[in-house]
Design an enzyme around this catalytic site. Structure first.
Site, PDB file in Angstrom:
ATOM      1  N   TRP A 149       0.825  -1.214   0.000  1.00  0.00           N
ATOM      2  CA  TRP A 149       0.000   0.000   0.000  1.00  0.00           C
ATOM      3  C   TRP A 149       0.857   1.262   0.000  1.00  0.00           C
ATOM      4  CZ3 TRP A 149      -1.734   2.797   4.887  1.00  0.00           C
ATOM      5  CH2 TRP A 149      -0.766   2.675   5.893  1.00  0.00           C
ATOM      6  N   ASP A 150       2.167   1.098   0.243  1.00  0.00           N
ATOM      7  CA  ASP A 150       3.081   2.248   0.243  1.00  0.00           C
ATOM      8  C   ASP A 150       2.873   3.086  -1.014  1.00  0.00           C
ATOM      9  OD1 ASP A 150       3.990   0.105   1.809  1.00  0.00           O
ATOM     10  OD2 ASP A 150       6.017   0.916   1.888  1.00  0.00           O
TER      11      ASP A 150
ATOM     12  N   GLU B 212       0.977  -2.400  12.592  1.00  0.00           N
ATOM     13  CA  GLU B 212       1.211  -3.847  12.615  1.00  0.00           C
ATOM     14  C   GLU B 212       1.606  -4.380  13.985  1.00  0.00           C
ATOM     15  OE1 GLU B 212       3.970  -4.374   9.404  1.00  0.00           O
ATOM     16  OE2 GLU B 212       2.404  -4.170   7.884  1.00  0.00           O
TER      17      GLU B 212
ATOM     18  N   GLN C  61       3.231   2.356  13.981  1.00  0.00           N
ATOM     19  CA  GLN C  61       3.088   3.556  13.161  1.00  0.00           C
ATOM     20  C   GLN C  61       1.674   4.101  13.353  1.00  0.00           C
ATOM     21  OE1 GLN C  61       3.260   0.333  10.320  1.00  0.00           O
ATOM     22  NE2 GLN C  61       2.532   1.821   8.834  1.00  0.00           N
TER      23      GLN C  61
END
Ligand code: G6P
Ligand code: MG
Length: 961
Positions: free
Chosen positions: A343-344, A467, A574
């Protein structure tokens, strides 16, 4: 410093592995890692084609239904960079003889990598070597290396041997899940190789994925060789020269690699028909076009400017431009993450391309459409309707072997559709049917993934972006983004229907209605007590991660703790909900964004390279400039400084794109919510100026930011609507508009009790009465803690002081009694209860056009103001019942300033309570304290009474003087 290049002038062998990544050249298709030409002294020779991979079955210790079946790994291809030099029979290498001087430079303007070495062999034969390398942006299959050797102080015999080195392999590493391939045998089988005069050729096939590769290198030399010797065994050509003292010779190597057909030999030869100078010019022309919009200038911080250009250049090199490939997490610089697309691409890199080079953004989205059928199959496998895009992939097949932090990240569908929406809004393009098809299939996926439970649409058993928290119910990010995805799909479908356009897929009866119901009833976990969005249903019921006892050496946590240990705790890799608040900024109030950012920040480790940039943006949004700066610094040079310690495996493209976002969305405060372009600039104090451009609807807008002003100029295009803070304006071609950024008094936000009048003693009396009735201790000292604090929170303070805990019913009863007593006492209030000087001050402010608002925590504020006869003096009375949280949260002050239409930083708050001062400061405003310095820490100025407050003084406070 030339901020359009990056390099070194002194050779440090310890930096070689990391430098190989940094000096990579690529064009979105072909990538040449920045390893040296010669084999010795190299760390890892790497050559890649975007999307060229092989696959093998994933070996699971224990498998289960639906687990990803195959891993896919980008292949390290035969090395076309390899050229060996012998000087008087001794091989040149950085490890032998004497290196007198050595430099390397990657130039973003020319797209060339230049290397120079001044070297003597053990025999004392001295040569100067200059190599230049280019991977063509205009001929995607082609690259070029020139290798020049000069005999420095005597005549010399030299030999240059050029290879297509078929002996290279992928790296493998067993210890770090982020690196290394798992192939059981060599995945690339060389089928043919040949040497035809000055050309080396090979063809190869992947063992399992069935891909073909053709490679050729065509050579030219600047001086006749004494001998040219082919070596079939090595697939190499050797050229021997005799050089007079001071004479030099150049070997040009024209390289072509093709994976679509067998045209490599033809392409190499055709490429060689033009000189190096010609190709260099083409390359520069392409880049100059790109930098016209892409260039960012920072006055006062060359190091950041250089790093930003470096990052942007690498992103340009990393993205596929053919609609058949995307952007690997590591670009084409190394084998980390096996060359997978995540998805980056859509969440981090695509925004930048929407505004700098929309054709790349489009191509990245087209890639997703190209794998839609595979996403449909994956959805079926996962018992879903529609299409489920893979968490990580190359070919389109799901490759995440660890499902909790892979397949479970269903949000990938919403990220892709969010990017589609952004692209369409940025370009102003109509949605093509391909994107509508993706929208429909993703909406179907969400509908079948979630369920209506107790009237809410719930999405259970998923993992969000963070995550360190996996397989939870109702991850807020996922649900918010899914909701956005559904809304977008509904809009697209309805607009097609309104225009009588044929939808690419036939919708079932009631399908649209079910999407509408799901998006309307989407469960978004919210904790009323804290006033924050819970990351998921279970997050707030977890114990905090023991940060205090976790040494630095145990970070990143993922390398030192079993996932279950991490998942059990409240800790983030994150931003998760905070990321949603950035992406979907228009759904949240400023106060919500500030509060949630502050809440989640202490739990956010930043162990992911995707973390700091978002933190920087949201710190900027929260008036925390210094923090924004600190996070930016950690992001912008992440690869150059190798701060994660793994840049050797490849660049961190998301973080690189994040540094652009932190500049544009962060410091310049750009927002593109639903196609409206707005700015709220705040230049870091270390910078003197920031200039950048954005392509908006095919117009180019230039933004020049200085400490005191911002200038918006429309460089190309007819006209564009823009918002600066809360001012809308239109720019026509060539027009500029300048705004001052110097804070200027525009609004005063007053607290009531203790600032405008003395009602504090009435509150005290009422509290004293109910406390006595309930046998609770309460005195003047305890009362201090009640100033500015809401009714409910005040009772909590008293209960805490008495170490008592009451059920809600009892609380409500006593709160009502307190309020009745207080309201009864208000009967005695008259205009004479106003503090001295208040009326004059209010008049003065009005005369001078300064807006006035009331920001009181009291639900009785309106009544009190009427009794005091000042009700009509206010431009706005912010309603405490309409905000989420009381002081010290910033809600009421932010709301007051929004109601009077004065930008936050042009307002000043006046308060007599500690909680109030805190609330003002969190709102990004200067604070005037009424009381004593010791009791009102954080105030910009403290006065003993409101009567000392004047217009002049308020002006000075706002101006920061
Ligand atoms: C003000 C006062 C507090 C009071 C609060 C709520 O901020 O300083 O002492 O508790 O308002 O007032 P209310 O009238 O709603 O109870
Ligand atoms: Mg007060």
């Amino acid at each position: 410093m030339d901020t359009m290049s990056f390099g070194y002038a002194e050779y440090d062998p310890s930096q070689t592995p990391h430098n190989e990544t940094l000096f990579t050249l690529a064009n979105g298709y072909l990538g040449l890692r920045g390893d040296f030409e010669e084999a010795e002294g190299t760390y890892h020779k790497g050559t890649y084609i975007n999307g060229f991979y092989d696959s093998e079955p994933i070996i699971y210790g224990e498998s289960a239904y639906g687990f990803a079946e195959n891993h896919e790994t980008i292949l390290n291809l035969p090395d076309p960079k390899r050229i060996e030099l012998e000087v008087g029979n001794l091989p040149f290498s950085m490890k032998r003889g004497v290196v007198h001087a050595s430099s390397r430079s990657l130039n973003y303007r020319t797209g060339l990598l230049t290397r120079t070495v001044d070297w003597s062999s053990a025999q004392g034969d001295r040569v100067k070597i200059t190599t230049e390398r280019m991977v063509s942006f205009t001929e995607k299959h082609c690259a070029l290396i020139t290798y020049t050797v000069e005999a420095v102080d005597k005549a010399l015999f030299i030999k240059l041997t050029s290879f297509l080195d078929v002996g290279v392999r992928n790296r493998s590493s067993k210890d770090d899940p982020r690196v290394g391939s798992k192939f059981t045998s060599n995945p690339l089988v060389i089928e043919h190789f040949s040497i035809e005069e000055e050309t080396l050729n090979f063809s190869a096939k992947t063992r399992n994925s069935g891909l073909s590769l053709y490679g050729s290198a065509f050579h030219t030399i600047s001086k006749e060789a004494l001998a040219v010797t082919p070596s079939e065994r090595d697939l190499a050509l050797s050229y021997t020269f005799s050089l007079a003292k001071g004479e030099s010779v150049t070997l040009n190597k024209f390289i072509a690699y093709t994976s679509e057909d067998d045209s490599a030999p033809f392409r190499a030869r055709r490429f060689a028909q033009e000189s190096f100078a010609f190709h260099a010019q083409e390359q520069e022309a392409f880049l100059s076009e790109f930098w016209k919009v892409g260039r960012i200038l920072i006055e006062g911080d060359e190091s950041s400017e250089q790093a930003l250009q470096f990052n942007i250049f690498h992103l340009l090199q990393s993205c596929g431009r053919d609609g058949k490939s995307s952007m690997a997490a590591k670009g084409l610089t190394g084998e980390g993450y096996e060359g997978h697309y995540f998805w980056d691409t859509e969440a981090y890199a695509l925004p930048m391309f929407c505004y700098l080079k929309p054709d790349i953004a489009k191509s990245l989205l087209d890639y997703r459409f190209s794998i839609l059928d595979k996403a449909r199959l994956r959805a079926k496998k996962m018992s879903l309707e529609g299409a489920l895009f893979p968490w990580r992939t190359i070919s389109g097949e799901e490759c995440s072997a660890y499902y909790p932090a892979g397949t479970a990240q269903y949000h990938i569908d919403a990220d892709i559709l969010y990017a589609v929406e952004k692209y369409l809004a940025a370009t102003g393009d109509e949605a093509p049917s391909t994107y509508v098809e993706m929208a429909i299939e993703s909406a179907r996926m969400w509908l079948s993934l979630g369920s209506f439970i107790d009237g809410e649409f719930c999405i259970n058993e998923v993992t969000g972006p963070d995550e360190y928290t996996a397989c939870v119910n109702n991850n807020a990010y996922t649900n918010l983004m899914a909701q956005n995805n559904l809304k977008f799909a509904i809009t697209l479908v309805e607009s097609y229907q309104q225009q009588d356009k044929i939808l690419p897929l036939v919708l079932e009866k009631d399908e649209l209605e079910s999407w509408k119901l799901a998006q309307k009833t989407m469960r978004i976990p919210f904790d009323k007590r804290l006033g924050i969005y819970a990351q998921d249903d279970s997050f707030l019921k977890k114990a905090d991660w023991p940060f205090a006892t976790t040494p630095k050496s145990k970070h990143p946590l993922l390398l030192h703790f079993h996932p279950l240990v991490i998942y059990r705790h409240r800790v983030l890799k994150q931003p998760d909900l905070v990321l949603a608040q950035f992406f979907l900024s228009g759904l949240f109030t400023k106060a919500e964004r500030i509060r949630n950012f502050s809440f989640y920040e202490p739990y956010t480790t930043g162990d992911s390279s995707l973390s700091h940039c978002i933190q920087s943006i949201m710190a900027s949004d929260s008036f925390q400039s210094l923090k924004a700066w600190t996070y930016f610094k950690k992001t912008v040079r992440l690869d150059i400084d190798d701060s994660q310690g793994n840049s050797v495996d490849g660049i961190h493209t998301a973080s690189m794109a994040g540094s652009w976002m932190a500049t544009v969305y962060g410091f310049a405060g750009f927002r593109d919510w639903k196609g409206t372009f707005s700015f709220d600039p705040k230049l870091p104090s270390a910078w003197k100026a920031l200039t950048f451009c954005l392509t908006l609807h095919s117009s180019v807008l230039k933004v020049e930011l200085r400490p005191d002003t911002v200038i918006y100029t429309l460089m190309t295009g007819e006209s564009i609507d823009v918002i600066h803070r809360n001012e809308n304006f239109t720019l026509k071609h060539g027009e500029s508009k300048t705004f001052s950024l110097v804070p200027k008094l525009g609004g005063v936000l007053f607290d009531l009790d203790g600032v405008l009048c003395d009602t504090a003693h009435l509150h005290y009396k009422a509290w004293k009465q109910v406390s006595d009735e309930n046998l609770l201790h309460f005195d003047r000292e305890v009362n201090k803690g009640l100033l500015g604090v809401s009714r409910e929170a005040s009772l909590q303070v008293i209960l805490d002081h008495n170490e008592a805990d009451w059920p809600q019913e009892k609380r409500s009863e006593v709160l009502k009694k307190k309020n009745d007593a207080y309201v009864a006492s208000l009967d005695s209030i008259t205009p004479s209860d106003l503090f001295p000087g208040v009326l004059d001050l209010l008049s003065d402010l009005k005369t001078h056009g300064v807006k006035i608002a009331l920001a009181s925590a009291s639900k009785n504020a309106r009544t009190v103001c009427k009794k005091l006869g000042i009700f009509d003096r206010f431009d706005a009375i912010a309603d405490i019942t309409s905000v989420q949280k009381p002081k010290p949260e910033p809600d009421i002050f932010l709301l007051a300033s929004e109601q009077i239409g004065v930008w936050y930083t042009d307002c000043v708050g006046v308060e007599d309570a500690k909680a109030g001062i805190e609330a003002i400061k969190r709102s990004g405003m200067p604070a005037v304290g009424i009381g004593t310095k010791s009791e009102l820490p954080g105030s910009d100025i403290v006065l003993s009474g409101t009567k000392e407050l004047t217009l002049e003084l308020l002006k000075k406070v706002v101006a920061g003087r």
